[in-house]
Design a protein around this motif. Structure first.
Motif, mmCIF file in Angstrom:
data_model
loop_
_atom_site.group_PDB
_atom_site.id
_atom_site.type_symbol
_atom_site.label_atom_id
_atom_site.label_comp_id
_atom_site.label_asym_id
_atom_site.label_seq_id
_atom_site.Cartn_x
_atom_site.Cartn_y
_atom_site.Cartn_z
ATOM 1 N N MET B 1 0.828 -1.206 0.000
ATOM 2 C CA MET B 1 0.000 0.000 0.000
ATOM 3 C C MET B 1 0.869 1.265 0.000
ATOM 4 S SD MET B 1 -1.481 -0.018 3.856
ATOM 5 C CE MET B 1 -2.794 1.121 3.368
ATOM 6 N N THR B 2 1.822 1.325 0.903
ATOM 7 C CA THR B 2 2.727 2.480 0.851
ATOM 8 C C THR B 2 3.934 2.114 0.002
ATOM 9 O OG1 THR B 2 3.837 1.765 2.852
ATOM 10 C CG2 THR B 2 2.019 3.317 3.102
ATOM 11 N N ALA B 3 4.663 3.129 -0.419
ATOM 12 C CA ALA B 3 5.769 2.929 -1.361
ATOM 13 C C ALA B 3 6.897 2.091 -0.754
ATOM 14 C CB ALA B 3 6.303 4.269 -1.810
ATOM 15 N N ARG B 4 7.464 1.228 -1.574
ATOM 16 C CA ARG B 4 8.625 0.455 -1.133
ATOM 17 C C ARG B 4 9.868 0.964 -1.843
ATOM 18 N NH1 ARG B 4 6.401 -4.687 -3.515
ATOM 19 N NH2 ARG B 4 5.915 -3.005 -4.973
ATOM 20 N N ARG B 10 12.570 2.217 -9.222
ATOM 21 C CA ARG B 10 12.033 2.188 -10.577
ATOM 22 C C ARG B 10 11.725 3.598 -11.058
ATOM 23 N NH1 ARG B 10 7.482 -0.302 -9.775
ATOM 24 N NH2 ARG B 10 8.620 -2.170 -9.153
ATOM 25 N N ALA B 11 11.064 4.382 -10.198
ATOM 26 C CA ALA B 11 10.678 5.740 -10.585
ATOM 27 C C ALA B 11 11.893 6.620 -10.847
ATOM 28 C CB ALA B 11 9.809 6.363 -9.499
ATOM 29 N N ALA B 12 12.990 6.321 -10.159
ATOM 30 C CA ALA B 12 14.183 7.150 -10.332
ATOM 31 C C ALA B 12 15.119 6.544 -11.379
ATOM 32 C CB ALA B 12 14.908 7.305 -9.002
ATOM 33 N N GLY B 13 14.789 5.381 -11.871
ATOM 34 C CA GLY B 13 15.607 4.738 -12.877
ATOM 35 C C GLY B 13 16.942 4.241 -12.357
ATOM 36 N N VAL B 14 16.956 3.841 -11.080
ATOM 37 C CA VAL B 14 18.197 3.296 -10.514
ATOM 38 C C VAL B 14 17.870 1.990 -9.794
ATOM 39 C CG1 VAL B 14 19.311 5.548 -10.225
ATOM 40 C CG2 VAL B 14 17.865 4.613 -8.401
ATOM 41 N N LEU B 44 6.909 10.351 -3.561
ATOM 42 C CA LEU B 44 6.166 9.120 -3.285
ATOM 43 C C LEU B 44 5.852 8.947 -1.795
ATOM 44 C CD1 LEU B 44 6.723 8.585 -6.161
ATOM 45 C CD2 LEU B 44 7.790 6.407 -5.582
ATOM 46 N N GLY B 45 6.347 9.857 -0.976
ATOM 47 C CA GLY B 45 6.116 9.725 0.462
ATOM 48 C C GLY B 45 6.757 8.468 1.020
#
Lengths: 339, 339
Positions: B1-4, B10-14, B44-45
């Motif tokens: 549910m919360t960001a891992r 993935r979002a930062a491409g690293v 992403l909190g």
DNA sequence: CTGTTAGCGCGTTCAC
DNA sequence: GTGAACGCGCTAACAG
């Protein structure tokens, strides 16, 4: 260094899962195996790692408690009672003491409780922004003190009724110059000071007494603040013959100020407080009693209940009983006022 | 549910490792990548799961604090101060409120802090058996209040010197019938009541005053207990003209008892306390002041220091300064005693 | 009733 | 400077 579950499993001649089931009282383990595992675990001094088990299960068995100033009697007592309920139910308490605005702000932006707690109890109602941050945690929420808030189970008292009884008592004694020591410099979002002031104004109006803004002073909910506020009230042109302090601690500060000014209580000035502090009885302070530990325990209980029955929704608002307590700091006004 | 962490990666491409390094300020990440990761994490909190990170790293960034009765002013204040030091250093506080003997026993047998904390602060010195249990945790230990204990950093005061000053003050005023309200029914392992009593006996002996066991009563370190104890002292054949209460709260109880018996303080009976409770000033109680918040903060600081420099060993015993405070509850004895 | 198999989400080697 | 692989210790789902 300390025993792990596999150590227990090996020593007991069973698998780790069986140990896990046995120790947590889950069904599916024969009694003799369970007893034997318990014995081995005790011998090895084994305790499951909370980090590992909460990582695996998603539950933390921990409650986050947010307190403003633990050192203050009121919040210390509420915390004490809540902690006892939580620990009796097998939950640990993660304590956050949010005294200063900076620590408060840092807490709500960083939210260190994220993924660490199963529920949160705030000892003072959070403002709407803070409440939204807590709601984002996705866990049951409860609060004591200070009005309603969406998503929170709130346990409190009827501040209006309580404050009305205090002020009405002064009116009934015959006072007309009635001052108030309030706690306005506190965070503005909680309803307690607002409600108590509203009650003060209402009772005065009811009694046909004109409101004099010069008879209100801010005591910051502390003893020192109460002393300062009372001192301010004594230097206005026509000082009050009676004062309603919005908390017992401010009332005690007011008593100190009066003593320093060689004024007699209740002969020269009457004082009524609010809370029934543990020492108010010692001092003989007339006040409005509220169940302090009771509110902490009740909020904790309701929070645990939400944890047990997630589908039940948030139980809303609970009002605890209050009671006016007559002691020695109030009396009819003297024929002539102080000074 | 919360960001891992993988979501951030993935979002930062690293990769996840880079996110981990970047967010914890470890070297080996270019500044631009670090900044970008921080931005993504904030968006992403994301907060690292404490369970997972402590499972992986072995550190919990949590301090266990053991308190007896948080609601009591003394311990609430110590806790408040200690918590502020811990949280400022980035540590969370896991609170255990060990009021009753049962909860206390359960805590030390189950040791729920095992594998959950990096260090433990006990607000009251544990007895030797409890201390051994805590030592088995293998983490730095500290305590406030009550003597020395192997493996513990202890922050306290010199109870002997403090109590001596209180009793000597009464002797200097000319009192010969000097009673004591003590706290003997508390757990017997801490040195505080013993030291304060020893001082009482020593000063009496020094002054050539015979010790009368009838002038000692147990006040249980509470207001109510102090009231009961004072009442007992008033019914002995020759009541005391002055009383040393081993805590301010017991002294306040004694004051209440005297008020109920229509005895004037200090005219009929002198009272001196110990602690300098926040309300002692309000009441005008003569007492021995000790730095309460100071002891909590200092113990917390020393504990963090041990965490930073494990090889330094336990810093041993620290004595904080005390100070005699003369107020209004003590005076020379009246020509004739009470009654 | 019990054992085996997979992760939970992250930190920490190692390679590259 | 960065990524891939592995394991921290436990619980949950699935077999048997």
């Amino acid at each position: 260094m300390t025993a792990r579950i596999t150590d227990v499993a090996r020593a007991a001649g069973v698998s780790a899962s069986t140990v896990s089931r046995a120790l947590r009282g889950r069904p599916g383990v024969s009694d003799e195996v369970r007893d034997q595992i318990a014995a081995v675990a005790a011998r090895l001094g084994y305790t499951a790692s909370r980090s590992a088990s909460s990582l695996a299960s998603g539950r933390t068995f921990t409650i986050g408690v947010i307190a403003p100033y633990i050192g203050r009697w009121f919040f210390g007592t509420v915390l004490d009672a809540a902690e006892q309920v939580f620990s009796a139910a097998g939950y640990d308490v993660l304590l956050y003491n949010l005294g200063s605005p900076e620590t408060r702000k840092r807490f709500f932006t960083k939210l260190p409780v994220r993924k660490r707690v199963d529920a949160v109890l705030s000892l003072l109602i959070p403002d709407e922004e803070e409440a939204a941050a807590l709601r984002s945690l996705g866990v049951p929420l409860a609060s004591t003190v200070g009005g309603a808030r969406e998503g929170f189970t709130v346990v409190g008292i009827d501040d209006r009724v309580g404050a009305e009884s205090a002020v009405r008592h002064l009116v009934n004694l015959g006072h007309r110059r009635i001052g108030m020591v309030s706690g306005a410099s506190e965070p503005l979002h909680w309803t307690t000071p607002v409600d108590r002031r509203r009650a003060y104004l209402d009772v005065l109006a009811d009694a046909g007494i004109a409101h004099d803004p010069a008879l209100e002073a801010d005591g910051d909910y502390t003893v020192e603040g109460g002393e300062r506020a009372m001192t301010e009230l004594l230097v206005v042109s026509r000082p009050p013959t009676a004062v309603f302090a919005q908390s017992d601690e401010m009332a005690m500060g007011a008593l100190r100020a009066l003593r320093r000014h060689r004024l007699k209580v209740p002969d020269d000035v009457s004082i009524v407080g609010f809370d029934d502090h543990e020492l108010s009885d010692v001092i003989g302070l007339t006040t409005v009693a509220q169940p302090v530990a009771g509110q902490g325990a009740e909020a904790a209980r309701l929070l645990l209940q939400q944890l047990d029955e997630p589908e039940a929704g948030t139980p809303g608002h609970v009002q605890m009983p209050i009671r006016f307590v007559l002691r020695d700091t109030t009396a009819p006004p003297a024929p002539r006022g102080p000074q």
